[in-house]
Scaffold this active site. Structure first.
Site, PDB file in Angstrom:
ATOM      1  N   GLU A  24     -20.337   6.611 -23.362  1.00  0.00           N
ATOM      2  CA  GLU A  24     -20.324   6.333 -24.739  1.00  0.00           C
ATOM      3  C   GLU A  24     -21.653   5.331 -25.180  1.00  0.00           C
ATOM      4  O   GLU A  24     -21.511   4.420 -24.691  1.00  0.00           O
ATOM      5  CB  GLU A  24     -19.168   5.656 -25.267  1.00  0.00           C
ATOM      6  CG  GLU A  24     -18.021   6.573 -25.190  1.00  0.00           C
ATOM      7  CD  GLU A  24     -16.633   5.719 -25.197  1.00  0.00           C
ATOM      8  OE1 GLU A  24     -16.594   4.608 -25.495  1.00  0.00           O
ATOM      9  OE2 GLU A  24     -15.472   6.408 -24.977  1.00  0.00           O
ATOM     10  N   LEU A  72     -15.903   9.455 -28.113  1.00  0.00           N
ATOM     11  CA  LEU A  72     -15.221   8.333 -27.669  1.00  0.00           C
ATOM     12  C   LEU A  72     -13.850   8.708 -27.184  1.00  0.00           C
ATOM     13  O   LEU A  72     -12.868   8.820 -27.969  1.00  0.00           O
ATOM     14  CB  LEU A  72     -15.123   7.147 -28.958  1.00  0.00           C
ATOM     15  CG  LEU A  72     -16.254   6.850 -29.609  1.00  0.00           C
ATOM     16  CD1 LEU A  72     -15.954   5.833 -30.798  1.00  0.00           C
ATOM     17  CD2 LEU A  72     -17.356   6.092 -28.457  1.00  0.00           C
ATOM     18  N   ALA A  73     -13.954   9.387 -26.024  1.00  0.00           N
ATOM     19  CA  ALA A  73     -12.680   9.836 -25.367  1.00  0.00           C
ATOM     20  C   ALA A  73     -12.569   9.540 -23.693  1.00  0.00           C
ATOM     21  O   ALA A  73     -13.326  10.419 -23.042  1.00  0.00           O
ATOM     22  CB  ALA A  73     -12.504  11.210 -25.815  1.00  0.00           C
ATOM     23  N   GLU A  74     -12.188   8.533 -23.352  1.00  0.00           N
ATOM     24  CA  GLU A  74     -12.367   8.246 -22.016  1.00  0.00           C
ATOM     25  C   GLU A  74     -11.685   9.205 -21.035  1.00  0.00           C
ATOM     26  O   GLU A  74     -12.312   9.490 -19.899  1.00  0.00           O
ATOM     27  CB  GLU A  74     -12.021   6.485 -21.494  1.00  0.00           C
ATOM     28  CG  GLU A  74     -12.965   5.636 -22.280  1.00  0.00           C
ATOM     29  CD  GLU A  74     -12.556   5.348 -23.657  1.00  0.00           C
ATOM     30  OE1 GLU A  74     -11.677   6.052 -24.346  1.00  0.00           O
ATOM     31  OE2 GLU A  74     -13.390   4.838 -24.336  1.00  0.00           O
ATOM     32  N   PHE A 127     -16.099  -0.899 -21.732  1.00  0.00           N
ATOM     33  CA  PHE A 127     -15.700  -2.301 -21.430  1.00  0.00           C
ATOM     34  C   PHE A 127     -14.470  -1.964 -20.619  1.00  0.00           C
ATOM     35  O   PHE A 127     -13.686  -0.927 -20.520  1.00  0.00           O
ATOM     36  CB  PHE A 127     -15.292  -3.209 -22.491  1.00  0.00           C
ATOM     37  CG  PHE A 127     -16.521  -3.435 -23.330  1.00  0.00           C
ATOM     38  CD1 PHE A 127     -16.960  -4.941 -23.218  1.00  0.00           C
ATOM     39  CD2 PHE A 127     -16.838  -2.764 -24.397  1.00  0.00           C
ATOM     40  CE1 PHE A 127     -17.566  -5.314 -23.561  1.00  0.00           C
ATOM     41  CE2 PHE A 127     -18.288  -3.474 -24.921  1.00  0.00           C
ATOM     42  CZ  PHE A 127     -18.448  -4.703 -24.711  1.00  0.00           C
ATOM     43  N   ASP A 128     -13.834  -3.081 -19.753  1.00  0.00           N
ATOM     44  CA  ASP A 128     -12.974  -2.803 -18.586  1.00  0.00           C
ATOM     45  C   ASP A 128     -11.671  -2.175 -19.524  1.00  0.00           C
ATOM     46  O   ASP A 128     -10.756  -1.691 -19.044  1.00  0.00           O
ATOM     47  CB  ASP A 128     -12.587  -4.212 -18.093  1.00  0.00           C
ATOM     48  CG  ASP A 128     -12.704  -5.521 -18.732  1.00  0.00           C
ATOM     49  OD1 ASP A 128     -13.004  -5.326 -20.235  1.00  0.00           O
ATOM     50  OD2 ASP A 128     -13.523  -6.569 -18.564  1.00  0.00           O
ATOM     51  N   GLY A 129     -11.358  -3.035 -20.646  1.00  0.00           N
ATOM     52  CA  GLY A 129      -9.767  -2.504 -21.008  1.00  0.00           C
ATOM     53  C   GLY A 129      -9.920  -1.309 -21.956  1.00  0.00           C
ATOM     54  O   GLY A 129      -8.840  -0.833 -22.345  1.00  0.00           O
ATOM     55  N   PHE A 130     -10.964  -0.597 -22.140  1.00  0.00           N
ATOM     56  CA  PHE A 130     -10.933   0.915 -22.469  1.00  0.00           C
ATOM     57  C   PHE A 130     -10.747   1.682 -21.256  1.00  0.00           C
ATOM     58  O   PHE A 130     -10.692   2.920 -21.557  1.00  0.00           O
ATOM     59  CB  PHE A 130     -12.555   1.079 -23.126  1.00  0.00           C
ATOM     60  CG  PHE A 130     -12.870   0.234 -24.249  1.00  0.00           C
ATOM     61  CD1 PHE A 130     -11.823  -0.528 -24.671  1.00  0.00           C
ATOM     62  CD2 PHE A 130     -14.180   0.218 -24.783  1.00  0.00           C
ATOM     63  CE1 PHE A 130     -12.293  -1.507 -25.834  1.00  0.00           C
ATOM     64  CE2 PHE A 130     -14.354  -0.441 -25.894  1.00  0.00           C
ATOM     65  CZ  PHE A 130     -13.411  -1.188 -26.384  1.00  0.00           C
ATOM     66  N   HIS A 163     -11.902  -6.345 -24.410  1.00  0.00           N
ATOM     67  CA  HIS A 163     -13.213  -6.441 -23.664  1.00  0.00           C
ATOM     68  C   HIS A 163     -13.638  -7.682 -22.607  1.00  0.00           C
ATOM     69  O   HIS A 163     -14.660  -7.907 -22.186  1.00  0.00           O
ATOM     70  CB  HIS A 163     -14.143  -6.834 -25.070  1.00  0.00           C
ATOM     71  CG  HIS A 163     -14.194  -5.881 -25.937  1.00  0.00           C
ATOM     72  ND1 HIS A 163     -13.097  -5.777 -26.916  1.00  0.00           N
ATOM     73  CD2 HIS A 163     -15.468  -5.107 -26.460  1.00  0.00           C
ATOM     74  CE1 HIS A 163     -13.590  -4.706 -27.812  1.00  0.00           C
ATOM     75  NE2 HIS A 163     -14.771  -4.355 -27.553  1.00  0.00           N
TER      76      HIS A 163
END
Length: 347
Positions: free
Chosen positions: A52, A81-83, A106-109, A152
């Protein structure tokens, strides 16, 4: 689904030309990663970058800055935006012979993609008895120290080190970032590449002439005689701060950078513990069932009769990562590590 969060960064520096090989340069870790990615893209047209805002924007941390302009939007690809979709698409590309390098912003994503990573990516090679390889690198900026908001700042390494089929690594220096990125892309197995975001802007020498250690080797960073300090990523620098403070008080600490979290290269760790007789492991992640727990248990099993005290762990607390104002309390610092050193010496 996530939304991009702009991050204020220092003015970008030129990463250099891949033809500029054979030079020792001082680079921030983010630019060392950029240089490593550029070398991999130049070396093989099967290497693709996906993520992204990695193309025109160059990533929120500017790690991929300039690469789309140089290699085109069919090799440096801005994704939706679709991990989960990013990882799923990469699995198909890997089956077709490509080597995708993915950026999780980011880690939390990463958790929307967790099922694709742990249920599919990690198992495909074993499922096909080795006939299908998965040369995919998933870059994840991780850890604290930047005062960001929820999702984040996290340290999710234990989820991935617990999953057979994944390799997990984390560089702590620009030189390691440059070399480990290229080694990870060359791997035929999926690699979770954890980038300590607090170190993105810290400079260090990058030697493009001689390869550093192999991807899965741990590294003796500082010699000492009284206590072995072990960690990975940004924590290595905190360990070095603690070691310097301990030295001023007459205690000699040896520091080891784990570098590879799965598999772990225990050789230098065990050699050091057998010399010092004591060990402290430090990590930003919560302590319960963590990487530090595994390393501590293994050292206790394999070097029990060399130990003068139990292996001690210093970690984040067993809570969700706190708001930015409290991260200084949550994250292990040199004082908390020195307190553990004192407890180890008191046995």
């Amino acid at each position: 689904m996530t939304t991009a969060q702009p991050i204020s960064t220092p003015a970008p520096e030129p990463a250099g030309d891949p033809a500029d090989a054979g030079v020792i340069r001082s680079l921030p870790l983010s630019k060392a990663l950029n240089l490593g990615l550029r070398a991999a893209l130049a070396g093989s047209d099967r290497v693709l970058l996906m993520g992204e805002d990695i193309g025109r924007l160059g990533g929120v941390f500017r790690v991929t800055e300039g690469l789309q302009a140089e290699f085109g939007d069919r090799r440096v690809i801005d994704t939706p935006l679709a991990e989960s979709g990013i990882v799923g698409t990469a699995i198909g590309l890997a089956m077709a012979g490509f080597r995708p390098v993915l950026e999780i912003q980011f880690d939390g994503f990463v958790f929307p993609a967790f099922d694709q990573i742990t249920s599919q990516l990690a198992k495909i090679t074993n499922r096909h008895e080795g006939a299908v390889r998965m040369p995919i690198v998933i870059r994840i900026p991780y850890g604290g120290h930047i005062g960001a908001v929820e999702h984040h700042q996290e340290s999710p390494e234990a989820y991935f080190t617990h999953t057979p089929g994944l390799r997990v690594v984390s560089p702590s220096t620009p030189n390691d970032a440059y070399w480990m990125m290229q080694e990870a892309i060359a791997s035929d197995d999926p690699v979770i590449f954890l980038e300590p975001k607090s170190r993105y802007w810290q400079k260090g020498e990058v030697d493009t002439r001689a390869p550093a250690l192999p991807l899965h080797a741990s590294r003796l960073v500082r010699r000492g005689t009284d206590v072995t300090l072990v960690g990975h990523g940004a924590m290595v620098h905190t360990l070095l701060q603690a070691a310097a403070l301990a030295e001023s008080e007459g205690t000699s600490c040896e520091v080891i950078d784990l570098r590879s979290l799965s598999p772990v290269d225990y050789g230098p760790v065990l050699d050091s513990v057998r010399r010092t007789g004591r060990m402290v492991y430090a990590q930003e992640a919560p302590g319960f069932t963590s990487l530090g727990s595994e390393v501590a248990a293994t050292v206790m099993e394999k070097a029990f009769f060399a130990l003068e005290s139990p292996v001690l762990r210093v970690s984040g607390f067993d809570t969700p990562f706190p708001p930015a104002k409290l991260e200084g309390t949550y994250l292990p610092d040199a004082d908390r590590i020195l307190e553990a050193v004192d407890r180890a010496l008191a046995y």
